[in-house]
Scaffold this motif. Structure first.
Motif, PDB file in Angstrom:
ATOM      1  N   ARG A 134      -2.835  13.592  -0.631  1.00  0.00           N
ATOM      2  CA  ARG A 134      -3.679  13.797   0.543  1.00  0.00           C
ATOM      3  C   ARG A 134      -2.952  13.316   1.787  1.00  0.00           C
ATOM      4  O   ARG A 134      -1.956  12.620   1.713  1.00  0.00           O
ATOM      5  N   TYR A 162      -7.258   5.222  -5.708  1.00  0.00           N
ATOM      6  CA  TYR A 162      -6.566   4.252  -6.551  1.00  0.00           C
ATOM      7  C   TYR A 162      -6.409   4.819  -7.959  1.00  0.00           C
ATOM      8  O   TYR A 162      -7.189   5.666  -8.402  1.00  0.00           O
ATOM      9  N   VAL A 203      -2.208  11.143   5.148  1.00  0.00           N
ATOM     10  CA  VAL A 203      -2.259   9.688   5.310  1.00  0.00           C
ATOM     11  C   VAL A 203      -3.522   9.218   6.021  1.00  0.00           C
ATOM     12  O   VAL A 203      -3.920   8.057   5.884  1.00  0.00           O
ATOM     13  N   ASP A 204      -4.163  10.089   6.776  1.00  0.00           N
ATOM     14  CA  ASP A 204      -5.356   9.668   7.508  1.00  0.00           C
ATOM     15  C   ASP A 204      -6.636   9.826   6.682  1.00  0.00           C
ATOM     16  O   ASP A 204      -7.721   9.518   7.152  1.00  0.00           O
ATOM     17  N   GLU A 205      -6.512  10.297   5.438  1.00  0.00           N
ATOM     18  CA  GLU A 205      -7.679  10.447   4.578  1.00  0.00           C
ATOM     19  C   GLU A 205      -7.896   9.186   3.757  1.00  0.00           C
ATOM     20  O   GLU A 205      -7.016   8.342   3.627  1.00  0.00           O
ATOM     21  N   THR A 206      -9.097   9.061   3.200  1.00  0.00           N
ATOM     22  CA  THR A 206      -9.425   7.901   2.375  1.00  0.00           C
ATOM     23  C   THR A 206      -8.494   7.849   1.173  1.00  0.00           C
ATOM     24  O   THR A 206      -8.328   8.834   0.469  1.00  0.00           O
ATOM     25  N   ARG A 207      -7.893   6.685   0.908  1.00  0.00           N
ATOM     26  CA  ARG A 207      -6.937   6.568  -0.178  1.00  0.00           C
ATOM     27  C   ARG A 207      -7.654   6.502  -1.522  1.00  0.00           C
ATOM     28  O   ARG A 207      -8.818   6.123  -1.624  1.00  0.00           O
ATOM     29  N   GLU A 258       0.828  -1.204   0.000  1.00  0.00           N
ATOM     30  CA  GLU A 258       0.000   0.000   0.000  1.00  0.00           C
ATOM     31  C   GLU A 258       0.864   1.256   0.000  1.00  0.00           C
ATOM     32  O   GLU A 258       0.536   2.255  -0.648  1.00  0.00           O
ATOM     33  N   CYS A 259       1.968   1.199   0.738  1.00  0.00           N
ATOM     34  CA  CYS A 259       2.881   2.341   0.803  1.00  0.00           C
ATOM     35  C   CYS A 259       3.493   2.614  -0.561  1.00  0.00           C
ATOM     36  O   CYS A 259       3.585   3.757  -1.010  1.00  0.00           O
ATOM     37  N   GLU A 280       2.237   1.752  -3.543  1.00  0.00           N
ATOM     38  CA  GLU A 280       1.193   2.253  -4.433  1.00  0.00           C
ATOM     39  C   GLU A 280       0.964   3.743  -4.213  1.00  0.00           C
ATOM     40  O   GLU A 280       0.876   4.529  -5.161  1.00  0.00           O
ATOM     41  N   GLU A 281       0.856   4.125  -2.960  1.00  0.00           N
ATOM     42  CA  GLU A 281       0.570   5.519  -2.629  1.00  0.00           C
ATOM     43  C   GLU A 281       1.737   6.417  -3.009  1.00  0.00           C
ATOM     44  O   GLU A 281       1.541   7.578  -3.369  1.00  0.00           O
ATOM     45  N   CYS A 289      -4.514  12.961  -4.940  1.00  0.00           N
ATOM     46  CA  CYS A 289      -3.273  12.184  -4.977  1.00  0.00           C
ATOM     47  C   CYS A 289      -2.340  12.558  -3.828  1.00  0.00           C
ATOM     48  O   CYS A 289      -1.632  11.709  -3.283  1.00  0.00           O
TER      49      CYS A 289
END
Length: 300
Positions: free
Chosen positions: A275, A283, A277-281, A203-204, A206-207, A273
């Motif tokens: 945002r 894709y 880290v505590d916000e909704t991710r 996940e890290c 990807e983000e 893109c």
């Protein structure tokens, strides 16, 4: 809004199923060049594009008339077997918006041979006053093209590719201004790529790529870069009152040729893109869908 969310969930599910069921791409026949071939094609390594501690790039013209870019990879921690494995993985990447790998050379010095991109890097066209400025439609198509390439790397490649450096410096343009990613690195090859570490969760990684995509969009809008002490674009776009300063940040080369609705849509994508880290991710398929459907950008 509910219909849009349902559509995106279905798209993500279909992409996940496709990835699970897809078979690895067949082996690609890459040309193996000798050191002598490389040296002759680069005029004794005198046609230098760039040179750093980790890699050097040269313009090359081979005997069969093919023009390409030769990149010397200076990886001290990889043996020939590891290098060959990485080359095979790179050779399986086939996408309109990814620079194609033609061949390679091993031995005391290792080289990769890529297709030539006639118009150079995106950064040159955003910062060099001698280059023809990019118009608004071209910038929009660059954004959607690179988003499509990132979706391909993350959802259509097996294994998924996250070692990607996305910025105006690594986006190359062909004679038709079609954008292509050149910053897909061998292990450890990119000192600027925060997504490269295998210790970083999926996940890290990807983000990290999505964050870079957001910065690229801001570069397209402003003509500026966060590199080398420039404006911190990520910090600017997250400011609560950033809308008040947009007119000061838009690339002057655009004049009044941009569509305000499209500009606001592109800024919204960039903010999603980049945002907290505590916000909704978000894709990549969502980004691509938003660019194509909500803003109305198409690729040709």
């Amino acid at each position: 809004m509910g219909t849009e969310n349902m559509f995106l969930k279905i798209r993500l599910l279909l992409l996940a199923l496709f990835h699970l069921r897809s078979q690895p791409s067949p082996p690609v026949l890459l040309k193996r060049y000798s050191y002598k071939d490389i040296k002759k094609a680069t005029d004794g390594f005198r046609r230098v594009f760039e040179n750093s501690s980790q890699e050097a790039s040269y313009k090359a013209k081979f005997q069969n008339g093919r023009v390409g870019v030769v990149r010397e990879v200076k990886l001290l921690d990889e043996d020939d077997d590891s290098f060959s494995k990485e080359v095979r993985l790179l050779g399986r990447l086939h996408h309109r918006h990814i620079v194609a790998l033609y061949g390679f050379s091993t031995g005391p010095r290792r080289f990769l041979v890529f297709e030539n991109m006639e118009r150079g890097s995106l950064k040159e066209h955003l910062s060099d006053p001698l280059k023809t400025p990019l118009n608004w439609r071209t910038r929009l198509k660059i954004a959607v093209g690179i988003a499509a390439a990132v979706e391909y790397l993350q959802f259509f490649c097996d294994p998924p590719v996250y070692r990607v450096s996305i910025s105006s410096s690594t986006i190359m343009l062909d004679e038709n201004f079609t954008p292509k990613i050149s910053g897909i690195s061998l292990s450890g090859a990119s000192e600027h790529n925060a997504t490269a570490s295998s210790r970083c969760p999926k996940e890290c990684r990807e983000e990290g790529v999505i964050f870079q995509l957001g910065l690229l969009i801001l570069e397209l809008i402003t003509g500026q870069s966060s590199d080398k002490g420039g404006v911190d674009l990520a910090e600017w776009v997250q400011e609560p009152r950033f809308l008040r300063s947009i007119h000061k940040m838009i690339d002057p080369d655009l004049g009044n040729t941009y569509d305000p609705r499209e500009l606001n849509g592109l800024l919204n994508v960039a903010r999603l893109c980049i945002r907290s880290v505590d916000e909704t991710r978000i894709y990549t398929p969502q980004i691509l869908w938003y660019l194509q459907k909500k803003i109305g950008i198409t690729r040709k």
